[in-house]
Design an enzyme around this catalytic site. Structure first.
Site: not given
Ligand SMILES: Cc1cc2nc3c(=O)[nH]c(=O)nc-3n(C[C@H](O)[C@H](O)[C@H](O)COP(=O)(O)OP(=O)(O)OC[C@H]3O[C@@H](n4cnc5c(N)ncnc54)[C@H](O)[C@@H]3O)c2cc1C
Lengths: 405, 373
Positions: A166, A249
């Site tokens: 991506s 995260e």
């Protein structure tokens, strides 16, 4: 028990919301699903906006000051992320991998030089990062990575191919999983490199996806010389680094998605009171009222489960494989929610953006298609359920995978 | 932000788990499932001695003045052990209704005895044409003399057969009124229903011209909605706690079986069709627990979101329990379909909880109303 943010934290949220009101890009229109249909423009807007956040002291709330962060802790970061996701998710998209994967990996596992070089450039919007893990023969089975890195003095010579990368076409750097030792047991032979996308031998080819956009790419590497100083951790440590750093995260990702979906519920409610069926607003139809409510229920589940995890982590809990719940709770409901939204629109749901007949600028048509990737990217639903089944519940591996160990 | 049980709550939870393991094992559940009364005075007395009937009653009425979350911790363990008997109806429905709607004098008269486990109560809300809709009350309360006459039928009233009083919503000329009707009242007839879940008995209660005095009015005509709603919300969350505890147990049973049952030369838990079922149970049980805690906390600390939280929790947790119990049966194979295995008690309780206090369709409609008007 207390589900509230503290008064100080709420004051910070208000302060940030009013800052945001004055600092969104010129011409920003929150009602449009895309303010920047061209992704080079989106990337430029991202960089400029990230710089503004940085200058105002809102970038990297939980990153140490010495690397350009604010040193204020995870809660403040969550508040910033929630607010941004709620108000301008589009502007965050080029930074998803940068902030979700690259920055934490460098922070938790990088050496001093890597941290002081790259973290500040991430926080101030200079650099966009992409993730080069997947390959044609290494998807879910990502330990199968075969991109080779061969040591040559103080460089590695890298050859191979990544896929589904991506934003590679927008990125300055890539976190790259490579094989440094073909003879070691599969996962022990992997190392983790930071790749400068402008190095000679890196070639990027776009892949058009289900939405018609080309957000992801193939990345070919031919005799790319990567300095050894760009390796994170030890040689052979790539796999451990890849899987452990990301868990920390995850709470941010869950909080972000919940805030974005809350916004989508408002959007859906508005849509349902405008779109008509049999002459009456869809919102009066009991079936669609049920679907709207169910969508809301699922968003609340994501939100409050995410907050519970966040609280656990704030009190020193170590995130583990149970974090896979969060991935399932944001990906699968999003498919159901976007399906419900299209159903509410009846045949009008066929119209894409760009027509007077488009509903809400084609937001749900795009969202419906994009949501199909949610259960594939970042570890498929099947892989998440394997993780929960095996690593949380302790169920045995299937015989073929067990035999490979 | 601090989203975890505190040390006291963890201790309450451990104590409750030990108690139910020792005192209400599955043999007890099975016996009470078939028993007309549905519990023993001995167990009831022990639960009261532990202070559980007093938990959420204010200290002014000899209660412990604890929060809903503290009680939810006990209810979670009760759900885990599918404990039979009128604890939930007494504490959450009869006690809850009285605490929310009663005058000081009424509370003084009843709550200390309820806290001590000396009396039991319930809520007679549902009417035959209401279906899963909690807002449908048509039973008439005619003003007569100084008091009222109640005429009509209430159905699916939990544990009315062993209750000393009923909280009864009915319509007077000026609107919804809440009455306290003692079970000895003449004209009152209670008959049990043959329901699927024998661990919580449901009854039909007929009011054949039951005369009550002014002192039986808990919430005056037109004033009944708010206290009823508050009591219901708390009870809905309490039921969610049972659902989470029950589903947790169903998941554990399925997962343990998946480790030990060998077919095709491997534990069935190695097959993904089974493994993923178990993983899904875990996802839903844990996330339901997150919603439960939020909803319980909100009832005492966030009035502005309390109604939404109760409905979100009731819609999610009750369906989650049904799915988890049904999925566990599939993992258990033929064993899971047998009467001998305990899992069917969980499925039955799940279905009962789903239907009680507003079914998921009702709660989703409420949510839609709160979102969109
Ligand atoms: C929108 C999007 C963005 C992406 N971005 C990136 C990126 O930036 N960088 C990057 O490196 N990758 C990226 N990916 C790739 C993504 O990580 C992979 O697609 C994913 O890991 C699955 O791999 P695969 O496509 O090869 O499918 P496969 O692994 O071949 O899977 C095919 C099917 O088989 C199932 N399956 C595979 N193994 C098992 C198993 N053990 N048990 C049960 N079922 C199994 C899968 O669940 C899936 O349903 C992206 C993907 C998408 C959709």
């Amino acid at each position: 028990m207390d589900y509230r943010f503290s008064p100080e934290e709420e004051a910070f949220r208000q302060e940030f919301i009013s800052w945001l009101d004055d600092n969104l890009p010129e011409g920003w229109d929150p009602s449009r699903y895309q303010n920047y249909p061209r992704d080079d423009e989106l990337a430029a807007a991202y960089r400029a906006f990230q710089k503004r956040l940085f200058d105002a002291g809102y970038a990297g709330m939980h990153y140490p000051k010495e690397y350009g962060g604010q040193g204020r802790g995870l809660v403040h970061e969550v508040i910033v992320m929630q607010t941004l996701a709620n108000q301008c998710l589009e502007l965050r998209i080029p930074g998803v991998i940068t902030f979700g994967m690259a920055a934490p990996t460098i922070l938790y596992c990088g050496n001093e030089e890597q941290k002081s070089t790259y973290i500040p450039r991430i926080l101030d919007g200079t650099h966009i990062w992409c993730q080069g893990f997947s390959e044609p023969n290494a998807g879910s089975d990502v330990v199968n990575v075969s991109t080779r890195a061969v040591r040559d003095g103080d460089h590695y010579i890298v050859n191979g191919q990544k896929v589904w990368t991506s934003y590679a076409h927008l990125a300055d750097y890539c976190i790259l999983l490579v094989r440094t030792d073909p003879d070691a047991k599969k996962h022990r032979g992997l190392s983790y490199l930071l790749l400068d996308m402008k190095l000679p031998g890196v070639e990027i080819r776009p892949i058009k996806q289900i939405t018609g956009d080309a957000d992801f790419n193939e990345v070919y590497m031919e005799d790319v010389r990567v300095p050894v100083s760009m390796r994170v951790g030890e040689e052979g440590d790539g796999w451990r680094i890849a899987i452990t750093t990301l868990m920390f995260e995850r709470v941010l990702g869950d909080a972000t998605m919940a805030a974005a979906y809350e916004r989508n519920i408002e959007r859906m409610t508005q849509m349902a009171s405008r779109v008509r069926r049999g002459g009456k607003p869809v919102i009066e139809n009991p079936v669609f009222r049920q679907q709207l409510a169910q969508a809301y229920v699922e968003v609340m589940v994501l939100k409050y489960h995410g907050l519970r995890n966040l609280s656990h982590q704030l009190q020193g809990g170590i995130p583990g494989p149970e974090g896979s719940i969060g991935k399932l709770l944001w990906s699968e409901p999003n498919q159901r929610i976007t399906e419900a939204a299209l159903a509410m629109q009846g045949p009008g749901g066929q119209v894409m953006r760009g027509s007077p007949w488009s509903i809400q600028d084609g937001f749900w048509q795009y969202a419906f298609l994009r949501a199909k990737g949610n259960t594939i990217e970042a570890g498929t639903s099947e892989i998440q359920r394997n993780i929960i089944g095996e690593r949380v519940l302790g169920l045995p591996k299937d015989s073929s995978r067990a035999a490979r160990q | 932000m601090d989203i975890k049980l505190n040390d006291d709550q963890l201790e309450i939870s451990r104590q409750a788990r030990r108690f139910f393991e020792n005192e209400t094992p599955m043999e007890y559940v099975r016996a009470m499932f078939e028993d007309e009364k549905g519990f023993t005075d001995e167990i009831w007395g022990k639960m009261a001695e532990l202070g559980w009937t007093a938990m959420c009653i204010p200290e002014a009425y000899d209660g412990l003045g604890l929060e809903l979350l503290d009680l939810a911790v006990v209810l979670e363990e009760m759900g885990r052990a599918v404990v039979p008997g009128p604890f939930f109806s007494t504490v959450m429905l009869g006690g809850g209704g009285l605490a929310e709607a009663g005058s000081d004098a009424q509370k003084k008269e009843f709550l200390p005895r309820l806290a001590a486990g000396e009396i039991r109560g319930t809520l007679a809300l549902h009417e035959p044409d209401a279906g899963g809709d909690l807002d449908y009350v048509r039973m008439e309360a005619k003003a007569e003399g100084g008091g009222f006459v109640l005429e009509g039928t209430k159905v699916f009233v939990p544990d009315a057969h062993v209750s000393d009083f009923l909280v009864v919503p009915a319509l007077a000329k000026d609107g919804l009124t809440l009455f306290l009707v003692e079970s000895g009242a003449s004209g009152l007839a209670v008959s049990p229903l043959p329901t699927m879940d024998g661990t919580r008995k449901l009854c039909v209660v007929e009011f054949g011209g039951v005369e009550v005095g002014r002192d039986a009015v808990l919430a005056a005509p037109g004033q009944g909605n708010a206290p009823l709603d508050r009591a219901l919300r708390r009870a809905q969350v309490g039921l969610c706690a049972e659902c989470v505890g029950g589903a947790q147990k169903a998941m554990e049973v399925a997962t343990e079986y998946a480790q030990v049952r060998i077919q095709f030369d491997q534990p069935i838990g190695a097959f993904q069709a089974i493994k993923h079922r178990c993983a899904q149970m875990y996802v839903e049980v844990e996330s339901a627990r997150s919603i439960l805690y939020w909803a319980a906390w909100a009832q005492d600390h966030a009035e502005e979101e309390a109604a939404m939280a109760a409905s979100v929790a009731k819609a999610y947790c009750s369906e989650m329990f049904t799915r988890t119990a049904a999925s566990a049966i599939q993992v258990l194979g033929g064993t899971g379909f047998s009467w001998e295995h305990d899992i069917h008690f969980y499925l039955k309780r799940a279905k009962a909880n789903e239907a009680a206090l507003g079914d998921p369709v009702y709660h989703r409609e409420r949510i839609a109303g709160l979102l969109a008007g």
